[in-house]
Design an enzyme around this catalytic site. Structure first.
Site, mmCIF file in Angstrom:
data_model
loop_
_atom_site.group_PDB
_atom_site.id
_atom_site.type_symbol
_atom_site.label_atom_id
_atom_site.label_comp_id
_atom_site.label_asym_id
_atom_site.label_seq_id
_atom_site.Cartn_x
_atom_site.Cartn_y
_atom_site.Cartn_z
ATOM 1 N N GLU A 120 -60.393 -22.153 39.180
ATOM 2 C CA GLU A 120 -59.074 -21.538 39.059
ATOM 3 C C GLU A 120 -59.237 -20.421 38.039
ATOM 4 O O GLU A 120 -59.154 -20.627 36.839
ATOM 5 C CB GLU A 120 -58.042 -22.571 38.608
ATOM 6 C CG GLU A 120 -56.620 -22.040 38.686
ATOM 7 C CD GLU A 120 -55.583 -23.090 38.347
ATOM 8 O OE1 GLU A 120 -55.938 -24.120 37.743
ATOM 9 O OE2 GLU A 120 -54.401 -22.872 38.673
ATOM 10 N N ALA A 131 -50.805 -20.947 31.963
ATOM 11 C CA ALA A 131 -51.479 -21.475 30.772
ATOM 12 C C ALA A 131 -52.892 -20.909 30.596
ATOM 13 O O ALA A 131 -53.581 -21.261 29.647
ATOM 14 C CB ALA A 131 -51.542 -22.994 30.851
ATOM 15 N N GLY A 240 -41.279 -32.711 39.481
ATOM 16 C CA GLY A 240 -39.888 -32.512 39.104
ATOM 17 C C GLY A 240 -39.708 -31.458 38.022
ATOM 18 O O GLY A 240 -38.577 -31.117 37.687
ATOM 19 N N ASP A 265 -52.463 -30.952 39.807
ATOM 20 C CA ASP A 265 -52.748 -29.982 38.737
ATOM 21 C C ASP A 265 -52.742 -30.744 37.399
ATOM 22 O O ASP A 265 -52.368 -30.203 36.364
ATOM 23 C CB ASP A 265 -51.723 -28.846 38.732
ATOM 24 C CG ASP A 265 -52.182 -27.625 37.943
ATOM 25 O OD1 ASP A 265 -53.382 -27.551 37.576
ATOM 26 O OD2 ASP A 265 -51.344 -26.753 37.665
HETATM 27 ZN ZN LIG Z 1 -54.639 -25.718 37.805
#
Ligand SMILES: [Zn+2]
Length: 370
Positions: A120, A131, A240, A265
């Site tokens: 990623e 992030a 959520g 994730d």
């Molecule tokens: Zn990720």
């Protein structure tokens, strides 16, 4: 031979029945009473296929970017929670660290702990970095990519990149030529740019909505481009916090089965108490089920297990078989794992036994109880 009885969750329905396991494989299954008498009865519980998580950074306090020993610990944590196949996602880091990470983790893929690696970054758009550390993001660099793929020794299953960056589109083509899946993510691409990336061979949208240009009614961006393209599967983080329940329901309505991928994730905070954890060398904080960067500027992955995500989706009124296939069969298909992902004779005996509330009772991986 082991025989299990319970409610079997199939891709399109739930049946009350039985399942026989022999030598690591599902040997036979059927509806109604089991043919053998030595049966493990689960008393109203469910039998699910082992879950498959294609986007995960760690869990149980351990991260996939903290070396092979921690990676094994994180994989063990998720397996005990029902995820019998996990892809390790490696976030953005320096070129040296990235090469170290893939070298370490390649051994974990070769020994079966992980089913593959997902890079990623680092070729992400700083405008949608989430992030990821913006100072470490860089433009697609074919030389670096060659180095990393060589260090990874065939274990890179997928790369997330922002196709609108200079050199992004040719990197999509290079990755496809190397038989690596390409996902569009952490991107500020327009709908047209995103579609061009799909034309070039990208097939996945990384955590749809999160880390990408939002939907605008005059510019649908990556979200609408991905939703409307039948060549593309979309990851969704159903904790959520990342996506509202009604948006999640809408996406399930829009996407035909096979195109929606539940992912966690998850970061090392998954399964742990509130407090600070490390992700990509940075501090992140788990508070009330949401993980954020220490400065609070962004969500930083989730604290989910994949079965938590399935349970959330079911609590949002989506059908159980659809939720389960989005966390098993569909990611397995995207990853090319044809020997797992559903309960079917001949496939690997990866089975999650739950109670009637979808809480784990036991997990079988490759025919052995964990
Ligand atoms: Zn990720």
């Amino acid at each position: 031979v082991t025989t299990l009885r319970g409610n079997l969750v199939l891709p399109d329905r739930v049946i009350e029945g039985w399942l026989e396991v022999n030598e690591g494989r599902i040997a036979a299954m059927g509806a109604g009473p089991a043919r053998s008498s030595a049966v493990t009865d689960l008393g109203g519980g469910y039998l699910l296929p082992g879950l498959v998580d294609m986007h995960c950074h760690g869990g149980g306090g351990a991260g996939f970017d903290q070396g092979a020993a921690h990676a094994r610990e994180a994989a063990r944590f998720h397996a005990a929670a029902g995820t019998t196949s996990v892809v390790a996602s490696i976030g953005t880091s320096t070129p040296d660290r990235l090469r170290e990470h893939v070298t370490e983790l390649a051994s974990c893929v070769h020994d079966g702990t992980l089913v593959g690696l997902h890079l990623e970054g680092p070729y992400l758009n700083p405008r949608r970095c989430g992030a990821h550390r913006p100072d470490l993001l860089r433009l697609p660099d074919p030389g670096e990519l060659e180095d990393v793929l060589a260090a990874a020794d065939g274990t890179v299953a997928m790369v997330t990149l922002a196709p609108e960056l200079a050199g992004g589109m040719s990197m999509v083509e290079r990755l496809r030529a190397a038989a690596v899946r390409v996902a569009v993510g952490h991107t500020d691409a327009t709908a047209a740019q995103t579609t061009a990336a799909f034309d070039a061979g990208a097939t996945v949208a990384t955590h749809l909505f999160n880390g990408m240009r939002p939907v605008h009614h005059r510019e649908g961006g990556p979200v609408l481009a991905a939703l409307q393209d039948r060549r593309v599967a979309c990851e969704l983080i159903c904790d959520g916090h990342h996506v509202a329940a009604d948006v999640c329901r809408l996406v399930f309505d829009v996407l035909e089965p096979g195109r929606l991928l539940l992912v966690t994730d998850a970061c090392p905070a998954a399964g742990m108490p509130d407090g600070p954890y490390r992700l990509g060398g940075e501090e992140v904080v788990l508070h009330h089920g949401a993980v954020r960067t220490a400065d609070g500027r962004s969500l930083a992955g989730s604290a989910l297990t994949l079965l938590d995500a399935v349970r959330n989706v079911v609590s949002w009124s989506l059908p159980l078989p659809r939720a389960v296939r989005a966390a098993s069969l569909d990611p397995a298909t995207v990853l090319g794992l044809t020997d797992r992902g559903r309960l079917e004779p001949g496939l690997r005996a990866d089975v999650v036994v739950t109670d009637e509330h979808l809480q784990v009772r036991a997990v079988m991986r490759d025919g052995s109880w964990l």
